[in-house]
Design a protein around this motif. Sequence first.
Motif, PDB file in Angstrom:
ATOM      1  N   ASN A 174      -6.103   2.127   0.050  1.00 34.17           N
ATOM      2  CA  ASN A 174      -5.624   3.278   0.797  1.00 34.17           C
ATOM      3  C   ASN A 174      -6.748   4.253   1.130  1.00 34.17           C
ATOM      4  O   ASN A 174      -6.680   4.947   2.148  1.00 34.17           O
ATOM      5  CB  ASN A 174      -4.535   4.021   0.011  1.00 34.17           C
ATOM      6  N   ASP A 175      -7.780   4.302   0.255  1.00 34.71           N
ATOM      7  CA  ASP A 175      -8.873   5.248   0.474  1.00 34.71           C
ATOM      8  C   ASP A 175     -10.037   4.840  -0.432  1.00 34.71           C
ATOM      9  O   ASP A 175      -9.944   3.841  -1.169  1.00 34.71           O
ATOM     10  CB  ASP A 175      -8.403   6.672   0.151  1.00 34.71           C
TER      11      ASP A 175
ATOM     12  N   ARG B 189       2.301   8.924  -0.069  1.00 31.43           N
ATOM     13  CA  ARG B 189       3.238   7.997  -0.718  1.00 31.43           C
ATOM     14  C   ARG B 189       4.619   8.632  -0.854  1.00 31.43           C
ATOM     15  O   ARG B 189       5.658   8.012  -0.581  1.00 31.43           O
ATOM     16  CB  ARG B 189       2.707   7.600  -2.085  1.00 31.43           C
TER      17      ARG B 189
ATOM     18  N   SER C 203       0.828  -1.211   0.000  1.00 31.17           N
ATOM     19  CA  SER C 203       0.000   0.000   0.000  1.00 31.17           C
ATOM     20  C   SER C 203       0.859   1.256   0.000  1.00 31.17           C
ATOM     21  O   SER C 203       0.416   2.307  -0.470  1.00 31.17           O
ATOM     22  CB  SER C 203      -0.934  -0.007   1.217  1.00 31.17           C
ATOM     23  N   GLU C 204       2.112   1.160   0.558  1.00 35.34           N
ATOM     24  CA  GLU C 204       3.004   2.324   0.535  1.00 35.34           C
ATOM     25  C   GLU C 204       3.587   2.533  -0.859  1.00 35.34           C
ATOM     26  O   GLU C 204       3.784   3.670  -1.293  1.00 35.34           O
ATOM     27  CB  GLU C 204       4.157   2.141   1.537  1.00 35.34           C
TER      28      GLU C 204
ATOM     29  N   PRO D  52      -0.505   3.287  -4.027  1.00 31.97           N
ATOM     30  CA  PRO D  52      -1.806   3.575  -3.426  1.00 31.97           C
ATOM     31  C   PRO D  52      -2.957   3.162  -4.376  1.00 31.97           C
ATOM     32  O   PRO D  52      -2.863   3.322  -5.597  1.00 31.97           O
ATOM     33  CB  PRO D  52      -1.788   5.084  -3.217  1.00 31.97           C
TER      34      PRO D  52
ATOM     35  N   SER E  78      -3.287  10.926  -1.154  1.00 31.95           N
ATOM     36  CA  SER E  78      -2.643   9.610  -1.205  1.00 31.95           C
ATOM     37  C   SER E  78      -1.254   9.696  -1.818  1.00 31.95           C
ATOM     38  O   SER E  78      -0.297   9.063  -1.344  1.00 31.95           O
ATOM     39  CB  SER E  78      -3.510   8.627  -2.005  1.00 31.95           C
TER      40      SER E  78
END
Length: 726
Positions: free
Chosen positions: A108-109, A131, A82-83, A86, A127
């Motif tokens: 992430n969202d 990142r 996820s890093e 995103p 996001s």
Amino acid sequence: MGPDQVIPTNGCLLLVDDEELNLDMLSRRLRRSGFAVEVASSGREALQKMSIQEFDLVLLDQMMPELSGSEVLRMIRLRHSSEALPVIMVTAVAESEKIAEALEHGANDYVTKPIDFPVALARIRGSLARRSAERELRRSEERYALAARASRDGLWDWNLNNDQIYYSPRWQEMLGIDLSESVASSEVWFSRVLEADRNATRAAVEQHLNSNEDVMQLSYRVQRGDGVMRWMSCRGVVTRDSSGRAIRFAGSQSDVTDEKTRDSLTGLANRTRLLGELESLLHERTRESSRYAVMFLDLDGFKSINDSLGHVAGDQLLQQIARRVDQAALAARGPSGIRALVARMGGDEFAILVSGRPVNSAEVAQIAESVQAAVALPFTLKERTIHCAFSVGIALDAVAHRTPEDVLRDADIAMYASKLRGRNEAVFFSPEMHEAMVDRLHLENDLRSALVNEEFFLVYQPIVDLQTGFISGVEALIRWKHPARGVLDPDEFIPIAEQTGLILDIGRWVLRHACEQVLGWQHGLAAQQRLELSVNISPSEFRQERLVEHIRRTLNETGFPPAMLHLEITEGVLFEDLEAAKLVLAELKKLGIGLDLDDFGAGHSSLRYLREMPFDCLKIDRGFTSRLSPQDPLSAELIQTILQLAANLRLDVVAEGIETAPHRLKLQQMGCGFGQGYYFSRPVLPADLEQLLAAEAPLKLRPQDSPQPPLSPAAPVMKPLEFSCG
């Protein structure tokens, strides 16, 4: 490029939606906002594009045929965290369960349909910003980790609120802690600090946390899990809350053992290291492995090397000696379980700490013998052959030892006892030596004032022509009339004078007074009579730079004829530095004085001395003379060989230690020219010698047990120990 397009600068996005109208509308608006945009109408197409192109963010619709958004998300997360990538899910407002499922699988969202573009744009930018920050943080952490690894420092981060500490792998490695162990408390740290340093280290940390200072720096020693001691330097920074209370303490720990404990000249351990190791053994002396012995080694005659060859050569010699000592000690360690730490204590002093298991005196003596044998082999410096020897003092484990200094004190006392016994010996400490050392210190203090207080006086022993019995010369010897102890033999104070340097002033006094005295006697003798004076030169005097100048000035000021003065030099002086000795002897010979090789045969007798040096006379050591008897024909043969050698080299010979009529007769028959000893006369005061000279008669043969010539009441009755002067 159309009028509604801009150059993409904000990153590359992938839009995934099965509705073409949504893709077209959203992609155009995002491009106008500065993004590069790729579109995919299905999950499979999205995955295919991701396999050949990198994206900064994915906007993924939840409801799609074949592969749903959740299924695509799971596949994305198999390759990208996820890093790293995103993913924002697009879902209907009523699909709260789908939203929760997506977030659990790594979204992430999310945004809801119908898409509110300003909200979607803000979430996309948010996001991407997170990142970017996370990537920068990761790069920063990587840089810090690399720097920490390169510096070989151990890191720690202490949460003071819960007493939990993070210790880096390097920190744990430095203290010998297994990386699999769970270590997170301050006690892990302090328990490794050496007991002798622990309280001071705790106090320093607590004081710093309670102060207003942010940066702390301190040093301490640690005991690794394997028992090895290391020296650490610690630096930490405190973080405080708004009230000033310390809440976090982080920093680094550096291993400075080499810097703190290694001698820069020789590479051996230094005094600090040996004292630290010894202190640790004393703290743990209940354990069998903590038993110890310390050998203190002092290099005999090193000052002469520095004076004659210079300090650079002296340093080179110390380096060679260090290698030999360490190799000899290493051989002693072997498989026996003994640890032998060799350290240079400073100057020409070394020490060896023997530990690892209980050792007995025989084992320690064997190590000392190995070291002395290694150092006894010749060294080569500036194309010169140098011979060296150690005086060794040994202190064994004792209950009386409370500190490392106690142990070194005893070893040092034993070392001085070795020097007093003639050097190049290994002597074990005994309690009686401490009392003797205290007595010696008192005597040394008294000796410093003896010259000023005129407490020294001279006695003279005749040197006799063995063929005629007449006195041909005298040897000047010193005595000390101590105000409390009475008359002292030279062997009670001359070694102290040598070690303290007082011998130089005393020696000049002896030479001047002897020249004045003998010159007065010479004036009273018949013109044809000749009375020569013999005076010994000590090693310290022989090494002094101004020896020749002092003797020349004394001869000039007293008017003493140079041809009537004989300087007696022992073989040991020559053995220290043969080339330098040759230069000094040549200068002395230019003064016109006689040079006698004293105690010939007792030391390192070498024909090279006689071949290369300008000696005029050999003095046969009393050890040969005293053994002359029909029961010991070998002694007679050795003396006969010396006499023949001297005759071939045109050297005079004086036999010392003639005690009996048979001694004198035998030497006379063998052709020995001169002799001295109790048979003729003990060392006597000037008044008594004047009587012998005034008699103008030979010292006749007399029975061995007949009484000696009377001495004045003040004359000491002592063996004639030769004094060194110059």
